[in-house]
Design an enzyme around this catalytic site. Structure first.
Site, short mmCIF file in Angstrom:
data_model
loop_
_atom_site.label_atom_id
_atom_site.label_comp_id
_atom_site.label_asym_id
_atom_site.label_seq_id
_atom_site.Cartn_x
_atom_site.Cartn_y
_atom_site.Cartn_z
N GLU A 1 -8.11 -23.52 6.34
CA GLU A 1 -9.48 -22.65 6.45
C GLU A 1 -10.59 -23.62 6.10
OE1 GLU A 1 -9.21 -19.82 3.28
OE2 GLU A 1 -7.79 -18.57 4.17
N ASN B 1 -15.90 -6.24 1.29
CA ASN B 1 -15.56 -6.59 -0.20
C ASN B 1 -16.44 -7.92 -0.58
OD1 ASN B 1 -13.82 -8.43 0.99
ND2 ASN B 1 -11.96 -7.54 0.06
N TYR C 1 -8.55 -15.22 10.76
CA TYR C 1 -7.71 -14.19 10.07
C TYR C 1 -6.34 -14.20 10.69
CZ TYR C 1 -10.91 -12.55 6.49
OH TYR C 1 -11.63 -12.51 5.48
N LYS D 1 -19.44 -12.59 2.80
CA LYS D 1 -19.21 -11.67 4.15
C LYS D 1 -20.55 -10.71 4.53
CE LYS D 1 -14.27 -11.11 3.15
NZ LYS D 1 -13.28 -10.19 3.01
N HIS E 1 -14.68 -13.90 0.73
CA HIS E 1 -13.43 -14.37 1.02
C HIS E 1 -13.15 -15.42 0.15
CE1 HIS E 1 -9.79 -15.78 2.82
NE2 HIS E 1 -10.52 -17.03 2.88
P1 ADP Z 1 -8.26 -10.89 -0.02
O1 ADP Z 1 -9.54 -11.05 0.68
O2 ADP Z 1 -8.34 -10.56 -1.30
O3 ADP Z 1 -7.15 -12.29 0.08
P2 ADP Z 1 -6.32 -10.03 2.05
O4 ADP Z 1 -5.91 -11.23 2.35
O5 ADP Z 1 -4.86 -8.98 1.65
O6 ADP Z 1 -7.28 -10.01 0.75
O7 ADP Z 1 -6.93 -9.41 3.18
C1 ADP Z 1 -8.18 -9.93 3.76
C2 ADP Z 1 -9.51 -9.15 3.96
O8 ADP Z 1 -8.87 -7.98 4.73
C3 ADP Z 1 -9.81 -8.58 2.66
O9 ADP Z 1 -10.73 -9.37 1.91
C4 ADP Z 1 -10.42 -7.22 3.22
O10 ADP Z 1 -11.80 -7.43 3.54
C5 ADP Z 1 -9.66 -6.88 4.26
N1 ADP Z 1 -8.60 -5.81 4.03
C6 ADP Z 1 -7.50 -6.00 3.12
N2 ADP Z 1 -6.68 -4.92 2.91
C7 ADP Z 1 -7.42 -4.00 3.77
C8 ADP Z 1 -7.24 -2.49 4.00
N3 ADP Z 1 -6.33 -1.89 3.35
N4 ADP Z 1 -7.85 -1.98 4.78
C9 ADP Z 1 -8.88 -2.52 5.14
N5 ADP Z 1 -9.41 -3.71 5.11
C10 ADP Z 1 -8.56 -4.74 4.35
MG MG Z 2 -6.62 -13.29 1.73
#
Ligand code: ADP
Ligand code: MG
Length: 137
Positions: A127, A113, A50, A10, A116
């Site tokens: 994807e 974070n 997304y 990212k 992905h």
């Molecule tokens: P992951 O990437 O671990 O699979 P999710 O699919 O739940 O997590 O969420 C997709 C992405 O959305 C996350 O990697 C993060 O960048 C963002 N995200 C998830 N939860 C939050 C939140 N509570 N606040 C802001 N951004 C979030």
């Molecule tokens: Mg996810």
């Protein structure tokens, strides 16, 4: 079982010059890049990718952030690639990510974070096809 998963390095991790460290972790874990490209996503591409999160409160912020700078999109192939990658990534919130994971090392916040990774067979297929339509059989 040999399988494929989609990973994205990212914008925050690209800005921190962590591309090399992250790809090294994939290779050491036996999930090898078979396709890779670097680009800056448009907002609408980030929204399409997304779409599954479009009802979530963070959708607009997340898609703006994902379009805020270059990303590296990879298809990784190896034994249990989907779970292997999820284990390498660590928890969504870097503060909760296990020591030694990519998000513990490079994640800045629950949104920024670092990486992905596809979370299941069906999402991996969607994807991979989204970014590399030429790979979908
Ligand atoms: P992951 O990437 O671990 O699979 P999710 O699919 O739940 O997590 O969420 C997709 C992405 O959305 C996350 O990697 C993060 O960048 C963002 N995200 C998830 N939860 C939050 C939140 N509570 N606040 C802001 N951004 C979030
Ligand atoms: Mg996810």
């Amino acid at each position: 079982m040999k399988e494929r998963t989609l990973a994205i390095i990212k914008p925050d991790a690209v800005k921190k010059h962590a591309i090399g460290d992250i790809i090294r972790r994939y290779e050491e874990a036996g999930i090898h890049p078979i396709a890779l490209k670097m680009s800056t996503l448009s907002k609408s591409t980030a929204e399409g990718f997304y779409a599954v999160h479009k009802e979530r409160p963070f959708y607009n912020d997340l898609t703006s952030y994902m379009a805020s700078g270059p990303v590296v999109v990879l298809v990784l192939e190896g034994e249990n690639a989907i779970k292997t990658n999820r284990d390498l990534m660590g928890a969504t919130d870097p503060k909760k990510a296990e020591a030694g994971t990519i998000r513990a090392a490079h994640g800045a916040s629950i949104e920024e974070n670092a990486v992905h990774g596809s979370d299941a067979t069906e999402t991996a297929q969607f994807e991979i096809g989204f970014f590399f339509p030429e790979l979908n059989s």
